[in-house]
Design an enzyme around this catalytic site. Structure first.
Site, PDB file in Angstrom:
ATOM      1  N   LYS A 205       0.871  -1.185   0.000  1.00  0.00           N
ATOM      2  CA  LYS A 205       0.000   0.000   0.000  1.00  0.00           C
ATOM      3  C   LYS A 205       0.900   1.224   0.000  1.00  0.00           C
ATOM      4  O   LYS A 205       1.517   1.571   1.005  1.00  0.00           O
ATOM      5  CB  LYS A 205      -0.913   0.032   1.230  1.00  0.00           C
ATOM      6  N   GLU A 283      10.193   1.005  10.290  1.00  0.00           N
ATOM      7  CA  GLU A 283      11.186   2.072  10.086  1.00  0.00           C
ATOM      8  C   GLU A 283      10.458   3.373  10.352  1.00  0.00           C
ATOM      9  O   GLU A 283       9.700   3.847   9.506  1.00  0.00           O
ATOM     10  CB  GLU A 283      11.723   2.040   8.643  1.00  0.00           C
ATOM     11  N   ARG A 311      18.636  17.591   1.849  1.00  0.00           N
ATOM     12  CA  ARG A 311      18.217  16.623   0.840  1.00  0.00           C
ATOM     13  C   ARG A 311      16.697  16.454   0.914  1.00  0.00           C
ATOM     14  O   ARG A 311      16.131  16.449   2.017  1.00  0.00           O
ATOM     15  CB  ARG A 311      18.910  15.279   1.097  1.00  0.00           C
ATOM     16  N   CYS A 317      13.881  10.843   6.886  1.00  0.00           N
ATOM     17  CA  CYS A 317      13.879  10.472   8.299  1.00  0.00           C
ATOM     18  C   CYS A 317      15.282  10.528   8.890  1.00  0.00           C
ATOM     19  O   CYS A 317      15.432  10.503  10.105  1.00  0.00           O
ATOM     20  CB  CYS A 317      13.302   9.083   8.448  1.00  0.00           C
ATOM     21  N   GLU A 415      10.567  15.948  15.179  1.00  0.00           N
ATOM     22  CA  GLU A 415      11.059  15.965  13.811  1.00  0.00           C
ATOM     23  C   GLU A 415      10.350  17.094  13.044  1.00  0.00           C
ATOM     24  O   GLU A 415       9.125  17.136  13.001  1.00  0.00           O
ATOM     25  CB  GLU A 415      10.663  14.611  13.210  1.00  0.00           C
TER      26      GLU A 415
END
Ligand code: NAD
Length: 512
Positions: A205, A283, A311, A317, A415
């Site tokens: 998916k 991950e 980048r 991540c 983040e």
């Protein structure tokens, strides 16, 4: 009516409907890779009721095309197709599987320019970066085509003279794969390459923002001769995604779930997968510290910082999220970094050859960067460069550097996933390591130093899965990728990348 969206991309300016033919094309884009239907059991299929959802150009917000909107029913069909093909796929020899993966790899290389243009169209990243992603993505098919032939078991000495112990490694079964938008090709091949190599079949998916790359890879898998049902792709809209995810995590025919995305979504999937005790590979997000010690080579550190931070416009991540700079080198680092940002970074359309910074993926992503900046400024940080949306459009943001950042600010705790470099000043090595480790996630960490003893100490102490020493770009198929703490479970790529798709079976020969 035809309306030009980008150099080389055109869209039909008609209302969104249920037509299954892609409605954007280009003279430079081969139509066979532009797929709009789900790929299930080796066939291209509409979703129930011919439901579709739009794929948007992140640079303009305009619709590029529409693809099939799969729900739980299609998810179950795809799982069934994967399950039905499992017995023959795992019975194929490893050499046969290896050869097919290699053909898929060759086709990716042959079509690399078209695949790269698709990424830039749906993700927005500069074409050069899209091409790098395709080569990186293809490298996982090459790597796992080689690893397919090296899934060895063991023969173990025993304490009983009349017994022998064998250890076999066997494919776990059907694997569900859920991928993010920031690397729409590479995150797919890093998982599917490993799974297929060892004899598993998969249902993918893709992220709702970037389904076209996954569908193009399905077309190439088909052309490579990967048997029907071994590789399935079910695009799904944001609203149908949770119900599709639930099927992929709970269907009894699925043995493993592999996910790349946010930690919050990972936790939902883990909870769903727990009822049927599926093997999970996760991950998830990071908060990468980038430490510059006084002994660092300053120019190398600035070059590494620029590469690591900007980048994919800061949307990876493993992007540096927090810059920790020692007081003796702090002012020179900030000065050089700002100069490099102003000299080397150029914001604009990903299709413009000079662009290094494309748009962010959507409005929500821009708002997150803005909220991190306003929070930091309200607590005393200074905007040294950038700080606001860019004139190129609503999803474009100026590369930004903040100084006077402290650990209580949002940008030091969450983040950002955007082009924001917050700089925190520190005094001692111990202080830097303490700040770096004060997080419940730990994916990548970077530091620059010329002091050998310090290099060993800090590399061992950082609580992350990936360490860059005097290096800002680390990803490669030969090395294990993954995090510690809430950054995830398992490793992808490398010789360890197949482990998440294997069961270990102990076979005891008795009565000898
Ligand atoms: P996300 O979690 O929102 O989405 C990732 C995928 O999960 C998409 O396919 C999405 O459709 C799907 N998803 C969302 N909710 C779901 C649900 N309830 N059930 C099933 N599927 C669901 O994350 P994102 O915004 O796409 O990606 C950004 C995040 O991913 C960042 O936190 C980043 O660090 C992380 N990321 C990690 C890695 C890595 O390898 N560790 C790589 C890329 C991105």
């Amino acid at each position: 009516m035809l309306r030009r969206l980008h150099s080389g991309f055109w869209a039909l300016g008609v209302a969104f409907g249920s037509c299954s033919v892609p409605r954007f094309y280009s003279s430079r884009l081969g139509s066979e890779l532009l797929r709009s239907q789900a790929y299930i059991g080796g066939r291209w299929l509409d979703a129930d009721g011919r439901a579709q959802f739009p794929v948007l150009d992140p640079a303009s917000g305009q619709q590029l095309t529409a693809v099939s909107d799969c729900g739980p029913q299609e998810a179950r069909e795809a799982v069934r197709a994967a399950y039905n093909s499992l017995a023959s796929w795992k019975a194929a020899t490893s050499k046969e599987r290896s050869n097919l993966l290699r053909k898929w790899y060759d086709l990716m290389l042959k079509n690399k320019d078209e695949l790269a243009r698709l990424i830039t169209a749906e993700n927005g990243k500069p074409l050069k970066e899209s091409l790098s992603e395709i080569l990186y993505a293809a490298s996982f098919l090459e790597w796992f085509s080689e690893e397919a032939r090296r899934v060895y078991g063991d023969v173990v000495p025993t304490s009983s003279p009349d017994r022998r112990i064998l250890i076999l490694k066997q494919p776990i079964g059907v694997a569900s794969i859920i991928t993010p938008w920031n690397f729409p090709s590479a995150m797919l091949t890093r998982k599917a390459g490993a799974a297929l190599a060892v004899g598993c079949t998969v249902v993918v998916k893709p992220a709702e923002d970037t389904p076209l790359s996954a569908l193009a890879l399905a077309e190439l898998a088909d052309q490579a001769g990967i048997p029907a049902g071994v590789f399935n792709v079910i695009p799904s809209s944001k609203s149908k995604t949770p119900s599709v995810g639930e099927v992929l995590c709970t269907d009894p025919l699925v043995a493993a779930i592999s996910f790349t995305g946010s930690t919050a979504t990972g936790k939902i999937l883990l909870r769903q997968a727990s009822d049927t005790v599926k093997k999970a590979s996760m991950e998830l997000g990071g908060l990468a510290p980038f430490i510059v010690f006084d002994s660092a080579n300053l120019d190398r550190a600035v070059a590494g910082a620029l590469a690591s931070k900007f980048r994919n416009t800061g949307q990876t991540c493993v992007c540096a999220n927090r810059f920790l700079v020692q007081e003796g080198i702090h002012d020179s680092f900030v000065e050089k970094m700002v100069k490099a940002m102003q000299r080397d970074l150029r914001v604009g359309s990903g299709f413009d050859e000079l662009t290094t910074q494309g748009p962010l993926i959507n409005e929500r992503a821009v708002q997150k960067v803005e909220s991190h900046i306003s929070d930091a400024v309200s607590l005393g940080a200074c905007i040294v460069t950038g700080g606001k949306r860019h004139s190129s459009g609503a999803t474009f943001f100026e590369p930004t550097l903040l100084s006077n950042v402290t650990t209580d600010m949002l940008c030091a705790q969450e983040e950002t996933f955007g082009p924001l470099a917050p700089v925190i000043k520190f005094q001692t090595e111990e202080e830097a390591v303490t700040i770096a480790n004060a997080s419940n996630v730990g994916l990548a960490g970077y530091f620059y130093s010329s002091n050998l003893a310090q290099i060993w100490r800090v590399a061992e102490q950082l609580e992350v899965g990936i360490v860059g020493i005097n290096e800002g770009l680390l990803s490669t198929p030969e090395a294990p990728f993954g995090g510690v703490k809430q950054s995830g479970l398992g490793r992808e790529g490398s010789k360890y990348g197949v482990d998440d798709y294997l069961e270990i079976k102990y076979v005891c020969f008795g009565g000898l």
